[in-house]
Design an enzyme around this catalytic site. Sequence first.
Site, PDB file in Angstrom:
ATOM      1  N   HIS A  37      -0.269  13.157   2.127  1.00 13.87           N
ATOM      2  CA  HIS A  37      -1.001  11.972   1.621  1.00 13.87           C
ATOM      3  C   HIS A  37      -0.077  11.201   0.684  1.00 13.87           C
ATOM      4  O   HIS A  37       0.025  11.514  -0.499  1.00 13.87           O
ATOM      5  CB  HIS A  37      -2.277  12.456   0.900  1.00 13.87           C
ATOM      6  CG  HIS A  37      -3.125  11.360   0.339  1.00 13.87           C
ATOM      7  ND1 HIS A  37      -4.426  11.575  -0.064  1.00 13.87           N
ATOM      8  CD2 HIS A  37      -2.879  10.045   0.080  1.00 13.87           C
ATOM      9  CE1 HIS A  37      -4.930  10.448  -0.538  1.00 13.87           C
ATOM     10  NE2 HIS A  37      -4.011   9.510  -0.470  1.00 13.87           N
ATOM     11  N   HIS A  68       1.279   6.990   0.376  1.00 12.45           N
ATOM     12  CA  HIS A  68       1.330   5.614   0.882  1.00 12.45           C
ATOM     13  C   HIS A  68       2.743   5.093   0.661  1.00 12.45           C
ATOM     14  O   HIS A  68       3.186   5.029  -0.495  1.00 12.45           O
ATOM     15  CB  HIS A  68       0.328   4.731   0.134  1.00 12.45           C
ATOM     16  CG  HIS A  68      -1.076   5.272   0.180  1.00 12.45           C
ATOM     17  ND1 HIS A  68      -2.003   4.816   1.085  1.00 12.45           N
ATOM     18  CD2 HIS A  68      -1.694   6.245  -0.546  1.00 12.45           C
ATOM     19  CE1 HIS A  68      -3.150   5.474   0.901  1.00 12.45           C
ATOM     20  NE2 HIS A  68      -2.986   6.353  -0.079  1.00 12.45           N
ATOM     21  N   HIS A  90      -9.872   8.207   3.374  1.00 11.95           N
ATOM     22  CA  HIS A  90     -10.075   8.428   1.945  1.00 11.95           C
ATOM     23  C   HIS A  90     -11.590   8.460   1.721  1.00 11.95           C
ATOM     24  O   HIS A  90     -12.301   7.542   2.150  1.00 11.95           O
ATOM     25  CB  HIS A  90      -9.500   7.279   1.119  1.00 11.95           C
ATOM     26  CG  HIS A  90      -8.005   7.290   0.985  1.00 11.95           C
ATOM     27  ND1 HIS A  90      -7.160   7.364   2.043  1.00 11.95           N
ATOM     28  CD2 HIS A  90      -7.218   7.232  -0.126  1.00 11.95           C
ATOM     29  CE1 HIS A  90      -5.899   7.346   1.604  1.00 11.95           C
ATOM     30  NE2 HIS A  90      -5.911   7.261   0.282  1.00 11.95           N
ATOM     31  N   GLU A 126     -13.111   9.849  -3.551  1.00 16.44           N
ATOM     32  CA  GLU A 126     -12.146   9.675  -4.657  1.00 16.44           C
ATOM     33  C   GLU A 126     -12.937   9.063  -5.821  1.00 16.44           C
ATOM     34  O   GLU A 126     -13.130   9.701  -6.851  1.00 16.44           O
ATOM     35  CB  GLU A 126     -11.004   8.750  -4.206  1.00 16.44           C
ATOM     36  CG  GLU A 126      -9.952   8.484  -5.276  1.00 16.44           C
ATOM     37  CD  GLU A 126      -8.887   7.461  -4.834  1.00 16.44           C
ATOM     38  OE1 GLU A 126      -9.119   6.738  -3.850  1.00 16.44           O
ATOM     39  OE2 GLU A 126      -7.825   7.384  -5.500  1.00 16.44           O
ATOM     40  N   ASP A 151       0.298  10.725  -3.336  1.00 15.30           N
ATOM     41  CA  ASP A 151      -0.471   9.476  -3.195  1.00 15.30           C
ATOM     42  C   ASP A 151       0.413   8.226  -3.341  1.00 15.30           C
ATOM     43  O   ASP A 151       0.798   7.638  -2.333  1.00 15.30           O
ATOM     44  CB  ASP A 151      -1.652   9.454  -4.177  1.00 15.30           C
ATOM     45  CG  ASP A 151      -2.804   8.563  -3.719  1.00 15.30           C
ATOM     46  OD1 ASP A 151      -2.753   8.033  -2.595  1.00 15.30           O
ATOM     47  OD2 ASP A 151      -3.778   8.396  -4.499  1.00 15.30           O
ATOM     48  N   ASP A 152       0.682   7.833  -4.578  1.00 14.79           N
ATOM     49  CA  ASP A 152       1.508   6.645  -4.838  1.00 14.79           C
ATOM     50  C   ASP A 152       2.502   7.004  -5.948  1.00 14.79           C
ATOM     51  O   ASP A 152       2.340   6.594  -7.103  1.00 14.79           O
ATOM     52  CB  ASP A 152       0.609   5.479  -5.280  1.00 14.79           C
ATOM     53  CG  ASP A 152      -0.413   5.133  -4.211  1.00 14.79           C
ATOM     54  OD1 ASP A 152      -0.038   4.506  -3.213  1.00 14.79           O
ATOM     55  OD2 ASP A 152      -1.591   5.532  -4.374  1.00 14.79           O
TER      56      ASP A 152
HETATM   57  N1  ADE Z   1      -4.096   2.877  -1.393  1.00 13.86           N
HETATM   58  C1  ADE Z   1      -3.046   3.405  -2.004  1.00 13.86           C
HETATM   59  N2  ADE Z   1      -3.424   4.407  -2.796  1.00 13.86           N
HETATM   60  C2  ADE Z   1      -4.765   4.531  -2.665  1.00 13.86           C
HETATM   61  C3  ADE Z   1      -5.740   5.394  -3.216  1.00 13.86           C
HETATM   62  N3  ADE Z   1      -5.428   6.346  -4.098  1.00 13.86           N
HETATM   63  N4  ADE Z   1      -7.019   5.207  -2.861  1.00 13.86           N
HETATM   64  C4  ADE Z   1      -7.341   4.243  -2.013  1.00 13.86           C
HETATM   65  N5  ADE Z   1      -6.470   3.417  -1.457  1.00 13.86           N
HETATM   66  C5  ADE Z   1      -5.187   3.546  -1.787  1.00 13.86           C
HETATM   67 ZN    ZN Z   2      -4.301   7.575  -1.048  1.00 17.99          ZN
END
Ligand code: ADE
Ligand code: ZN
Length: 339
Positions: free
Chosen positions: A19, A21, A199, A202, A280-281
């Site tokens: 996971h 992006h 997703h 969250e 994630d990011d």
């Molecule tokens: N796009 C990038 N990161 C995300 C996240 N944590 N939740 C939803 N969309 C995303």
């Molecule tokens: Zn994500």
Amino acid sequence: MNNTSVEDFIKDIPKAELHMHIEGSFEPELMFEIAHRNGIKIKYPSVAALKKAYRFNNLQEFLDIYYAGAAVLIKEQDFYDLTWAYLTKVHQENLVHTEIFFDPQTHTERGISFEIVINGIRRALEDGKEKLGISYRLIMSFLRHLDEASAFKTLEEAIPYKEWIAGVGLDSSELGNPPSLFERVFAKSREEGFLVVAHAGEEGPAEYIWEALDLLKVNRIDHGNRCLEDIDLVKRLANEQLPLTLCPLSNLELKVVENLKDHPVVEMMSHNLLVTVNSDDPAYFGGYMNANYIAIAKALKLSKKQITKLVKNSFKSSWLSDDEKEEHLLKVDQYFNDN
Ligand code: ADE
Ligand code: ZN
């Protein structure tokens, strides 16, 4: 068992990520470099000023900055450089397999063609496989703040590249955009042979996780934190061993948890959920895979055995073949026995 520290144990264990992006791995330094060569002015005067803006109270505050950052990506080489930067970084962290998301609509909505985006990403992923030994799967994610018609159009654009895309996902602003809105486009995606993830849970309620399971028929849930509010859902996820891709530092930075000591990963393991650790990011949330593992290991006092279990869960939950999974799992067991 020798006396390797938990931190070194984490750094050296071979890992998989499920996971991440790719637009979320855009480091400010590279963002400024690409903006400069594309003649685009970033709204912040310096890397330091941009980094200062990385304080989020919720998912939407993050997304606004994340989409603004991605807007400097124009050329195929930009997408290559972005992806290559991620791969070289995680190669140093002993990541051996990655399943990454890209958000085509973030770019096609700005007039960048699907072809430019996917060619750049794919070329870097292939180089990563060849030169760094990192295997990969690519997941195309639909933006849930856009409508069903836009998702269908994106699916159509992806068909010529079907062989390059393992699955489709659903991301962006969760609250108010339930999975049910995308039932038909996910049905069509499955028909086309894509694996599916979404997703859910969250920020959104447990109900969204039920919808992802029952309506979208997902193979994995991204995040899924709020499943713990519904014991029947927990039982279902445990019985089906349906993977959850957790993202601890993301949860902390987006205020899904107040403190990492409150992170649900251990409680989820106690329910026999198939949970995995992911970044994630990483450029926005303070770290890549090792930082995520080290942060929860410290906050929750994880043992090497628990860490090994999480690492094995990632390989089990991946879209590698059974033989490939077996090979990785054996190596992880060997590493555990040696360290
Ligand atoms: N796009 C990038 N990161 C995300 C996240 N944590 N939740 C939803 N969309 C995303
Ligand atoms: Zn994500």
